[in-house]
Design an enzyme around this catalytic site. Structure first.
Site, PDB file in Angstrom:
ATOM      1  N   HIS A   3      -0.691 -13.307   4.937  1.00 27.11           N
ATOM      2  CA  HIS A   3       0.532 -13.746   4.249  1.00 27.11           C
ATOM      3  C   HIS A   3       0.209 -14.177   2.828  1.00 27.11           C
ATOM      4  O   HIS A   3      -0.889 -14.654   2.548  1.00 27.11           O
ATOM      5  CB  HIS A   3       1.197 -14.911   4.996  1.00 27.11           C
ATOM      6  CG  HIS A   3       0.267 -16.051   5.304  1.00 27.11           C
ATOM      7  ND1 HIS A   3      -0.616 -16.023   6.354  1.00 27.11           N
ATOM      8  CD2 HIS A   3       0.074 -17.246   4.686  1.00 27.11           C
ATOM      9  CE1 HIS A   3      -1.306 -17.157   6.382  1.00 27.11           C
ATOM     10  NE2 HIS A   3      -0.909 -17.904   5.370  1.00 27.11           N
ATOM     11  N   THR A  16      -4.898 -20.907   7.890  1.00 27.87           N
ATOM     12  CA  THR A  16      -4.635 -21.579   9.168  1.00 27.87           C
ATOM     13  C   THR A  16      -3.811 -20.714  10.123  1.00 27.87           C
ATOM     14  O   THR A  16      -3.837 -20.948  11.318  1.00 27.87           O
ATOM     15  CB  THR A  16      -3.912 -22.926   8.939  1.00 27.87           C
ATOM     16  OG1 THR A  16      -2.717 -22.675   8.208  1.00 27.87           O
ATOM     17  CG2 THR A  16      -4.779 -23.895   8.163  1.00 27.87           C
TER      18      THR A  16
HETATM   19  P1  5GP Z   1      -2.406 -20.767   5.420  1.00 33.64           P
HETATM   20  O1  5GP Z   1      -2.999 -22.125   5.485  1.00 33.64           O
HETATM   21  O2  5GP Z   1      -2.781 -19.909   6.614  1.00 33.64           O
HETATM   22  O3  5GP Z   1      -2.652 -20.063   4.118  1.00 33.64           O
HETATM   23  O4  5GP Z   1      -0.837 -20.977   5.457  1.00 33.64           O
HETATM   24  C1  5GP Z   1      -0.097 -21.073   6.641  1.00 33.64           C
HETATM   25  C2  5GP Z   1       1.341 -21.322   6.243  1.00 33.64           C
HETATM   26  O5  5GP Z   1       2.162 -21.152   7.386  1.00 33.64           O
HETATM   27  C3  5GP Z   1       1.606 -22.753   5.746  1.00 33.64           C
HETATM   28  O6  5GP Z   1       2.478 -22.686   4.619  1.00 33.64           O
HETATM   29  C4  5GP Z   1       2.298 -23.413   6.924  1.00 33.64           C
HETATM   30  O7  5GP Z   1       3.165 -24.454   6.554  1.00 33.64           O
HETATM   31  C5  5GP Z   1       3.055 -22.223   7.494  1.00 33.64           C
HETATM   32  N1  5GP Z   1       3.411 -22.345   8.896  1.00 33.64           N
HETATM   33  C6  5GP Z   1       2.603 -22.715   9.942  1.00 33.64           C
HETATM   34  N2  5GP Z   1       3.282 -22.684  11.104  1.00 33.64           N
HETATM   35  C7  5GP Z   1       4.546 -22.279  10.794  1.00 33.64           C
HETATM   36  C8  5GP Z   1       5.730 -22.055  11.575  1.00 33.64           C
HETATM   37  O8  5GP Z   1       5.767 -22.218  12.779  1.00 33.64           O
HETATM   38  N3  5GP Z   1       6.835 -21.648  10.896  1.00 33.64           N
HETATM   39  C9  5GP Z   1       6.848 -21.458   9.543  1.00 33.64           C
HETATM   40  N4  5GP Z   1       7.991 -21.082   8.976  1.00 33.64           N
HETATM   41  N5  5GP Z   1       5.761 -21.664   8.778  1.00 33.64           N
HETATM   42  C10 5GP Z   1       4.627 -22.059   9.391  1.00 33.64           C
END
Ligand code: 5GP
Ligand code: ZN
Length: 114
Positions: free
Chosen positions: A96, A91
Site C-alpha cells: 500500500h 505493519t
Molecule cells: P504500514 O505501517 O503497514 O505502512 O501502514 C498500515 C496502515 O494501515 C496504517 O495507516 C494503519 O493505520 C492502517 N490500518 C491498519 N489496520 C487497518 C484497518 O483495519 N482499517 C483501515 N482502514 N486501516 C488500517
C-alpha cells in the site's frame, strides 16, 4: 485474497472502510489511524505482500494513476506526500501507498523524524 489480511477483507467488502477511489485494480480508503488530515491508503486489489514482491509494472502504474486522481479530486496538488513502508516498518503485509495531505498530527516535524 489472503484469508487473514485486513486489506483483502476491505477489497471484498467484508470489513468496513471509507472508500475514496475504486476501479478494477485498485481501492483507496482512509487509514484507521490517520497521521494527517488526509491519510488515504492506495492499495492494489491483488494481494501483494510488499514492495519486494512487485514484479509487474502494471501495478505501479495503476497505483500511480489512482493516487493522481485522488490528489486531483481532493485538490492536494500543492501539498501531498506519498510514502510506503517495507520490512519491519510495514505493519500490514499487503502492499500500500500512504497518501498524506493537509495538517499532520503532531506537526510535520513529527513525521520528518520517523
Ligand atoms: P504500514 O505501517 O503497514 O505502512 O501502514 C498500515 C496502515 O494501515 C496504517 O495507516 C494503519 O493505520 C492502517 N490500518 C491498519 N489496520 C487497518 C484497518 O483495519 N482499517 C483501515 N482502514 N486501516 C488500517
Ligand atoms: Zn491482502
Amino acid at each position: 485474497m489472503e484469508k487473514d489480511c485486513i486489506f483483502c477483507k476491505i477489497v471484498k467488502g467484508e470489513a468496513p472502510a471509507t472508500i475514496w477511489y475504486e476501479d478494477e485494480n485498485i481501492i483507496a480508503f482512509d487509514s484507521i489511524k490517520p497521521i494527517a488530515e488526509t491519510h488515504i491508503l492506495v492499495v492494489p486489489k491483488k494481494h501483494i505482500e510488499s514492495f519486494m514482491e512487485l514484479d509487474n509494472n502494471d501495478v505501479l502504474v495503476f497505483l500511480a494513476k489512482a493516487a493522481q486522481q485522488i490528489i486531483k479530486s481532493k485538490k492536494l496538488e500543492d501539498a501531498y506526500r506519498l510514502v510506503f513502508n517495507g520490512g519491519k516498518f510495514q505493519t500490514v503485509s499487503h502492499l500500500h501507498w500512504h497518501l498524506l495531505g493537509g495538517e499532520f498530527v503532531g506537526g510535520k516535524q513529527a513525521l520528518d523524524q520517523t
